[in-house]
Design a protein around this motif. Structure first.
Motif, PDB file in Angstrom:
ATOM      1  N   GLN A   8     -12.530   1.495 112.928  1.00  0.00           N
ATOM      2  CA  GLN A   8     -11.548   0.480 112.465  1.00  0.00           C
ATOM      3  C   GLN A   8     -10.408   1.087 111.890  1.00  0.00           C
ATOM      4  N   GLU A  10      -7.822  -0.539 110.873  1.00  0.00           N
ATOM      5  CA  GLU A  10      -6.978  -1.104 109.865  1.00  0.00           C
ATOM      6  C   GLU A  10      -8.034  -2.182 109.536  1.00  0.00           C
ATOM      7  N   MET A  11      -8.040  -2.450 108.261  1.00  0.00           N
ATOM      8  CA  MET A  11      -8.657  -3.401 107.628  1.00  0.00           C
ATOM      9  C   MET A  11      -7.897  -4.347 106.339  1.00  0.00           C
ATOM     10  N   SER A  12      -8.150  -5.436 106.223  1.00  0.00           N
ATOM     11  CA  SER A  12      -7.688  -6.040 104.955  1.00  0.00           C
ATOM     12  C   SER A  12      -8.894  -6.924 104.216  1.00  0.00           C
ATOM     13  N   VAL A  13      -8.562  -6.992 103.193  1.00  0.00           N
ATOM     14  CA  VAL A  13      -9.349  -8.001 102.106  1.00  0.00           C
ATOM     15  C   VAL A  13      -8.604  -8.674 100.972  1.00  0.00           C
ATOM     16  N   VAL A  19     -15.419  -5.279 100.866  1.00  0.00           N
ATOM     17  CA  VAL A  19     -15.164  -4.974 102.183  1.00  0.00           C
ATOM     18  C   VAL A  19     -16.131  -3.757 102.497  1.00  0.00           C
ATOM     19  N   LEU A  21     -16.175  -0.356 105.036  1.00  0.00           N
ATOM     20  CA  LEU A  21     -15.801   0.616 105.946  1.00  0.00           C
ATOM     21  C   LEU A  21     -16.753   1.263 106.699  1.00  0.00           C
ATOM     22  N   THR A 109      -9.015   4.861 107.881  1.00  0.00           N
ATOM     23  CA  THR A 109      -9.130   3.365 108.182  1.00  0.00           C
ATOM     24  C   THR A 109      -8.021   3.007 106.927  1.00  0.00           C
ATOM     25  N   LEU A 111      -6.905   0.449 104.646  1.00  0.00           N
ATOM     26  CA  LEU A 111      -7.428  -0.672 103.857  1.00  0.00           C
ATOM     27  C   LEU A 111      -6.045  -1.207 103.072  1.00  0.00           C
TER      28      LEU A 111
END
Lengths: 115, 114
Positions: A8, A10-13, A19, A21, A109, A111
């Protein structure tokens, strides 16, 4: 040689949410250590949590916990009650007992915690 | 404890110049590591020392790079001559000489070679 994969980029929350990872690794060693490091915009590398492979119990540090699945070679990081200060690049890392002192890092990742 | 100390924090130099990065590990730590971080290649281990002795320098890109650890409290990473592709953030880290221990990172040196 060991490899560490973070699938992953990139991730957003949303703030206050949870969240997870993901991290997988490949090794022939039976005894090793796994780490999650956090790198905020200041670029300082900060240890978040550590897991010993010989321990079945998942490590926990306040809002941070891991799901360590040795057979699947999986080591995910769960962040509960996300805070704006959690915004950072997160790196999974492997350190084998017999392979010397070197750390092998995943790709990271990014975040982002949104207000 | 002051943590791992690196200097300078930022370095801008012209191609062909010699660059020296410095690191002071945490007192009592026997292992010292030099990493390079770039967007393209991520975090790469360049070299590490145990008890001031280089153990693995297989990550050193080429002969232009050299690292020394004359004593337990000081290490240098030298690039001579520097090239634009050496532009990166260079981290120094230290840990006690046991694989169970995490590595403690310095703040890094951002190197720009023009």
């Amino acid at each position: 040689a060991q490899t560490v994969t973070q699938s992953q980029p990139e991730m957003s929350v949303q703030e206050a949410e949870t969240v997870t990872l993901s991290c997988t690794y490949d090794t022939s060693e039976s005894n090793y250590y796994l780490f999650w490091y956090k790198q905020p915009p200041s670029r300082q590398m900060i240890l978040v949590i550590r897991q010993e492979a010989y321990k079945q119990q998942n490590a926990t540090e306040n809002r941070f916990s891991v799901n360590f699945q040795k057979a699947a070679k999986s080591f995910s990081l769960k962040i509960s009650d996300s805070q704006l200060g959690d915004t950072a690049m997160y790196f999974c890392a492997f350190r084998g007992v017999t392979s010397g002192s070197r750390l092998t890092f995943g790709e990271g990742t990014q975040l982002t915690v949104n207000p | 404890d002051a943590g791992v100390i690196q200097s300078p924090r930022h370095e801008v130099t012209e191609m062909g110049q010699e660059v020296t990065l410095r690191c002071k590990p945490i007192s009592g730590h026997n292992s010292l590591f030099w990493y390079r971080q770039t967007m393209m290649r991520g975090l790469e281990l360049l070299i590490y020392f145990n008890n001031n002795v280089p153990i693995d320098d297989s990550g050193m890109p080429e002969d232009r790079f050299s690292a020394k650890m004359p004593n337990a409290s000081f290490s240098t990473l030298k690039i001579q001559p520097s090239e634009p592709r050496d532009s990166a953030v260079y981290f120094c880290a230290s840990s006690p000489y046991r694989s169970s221990y995490e590595q403690y990172f310095g703040p890094g040196t951002r190197l720009t070679v023009t």
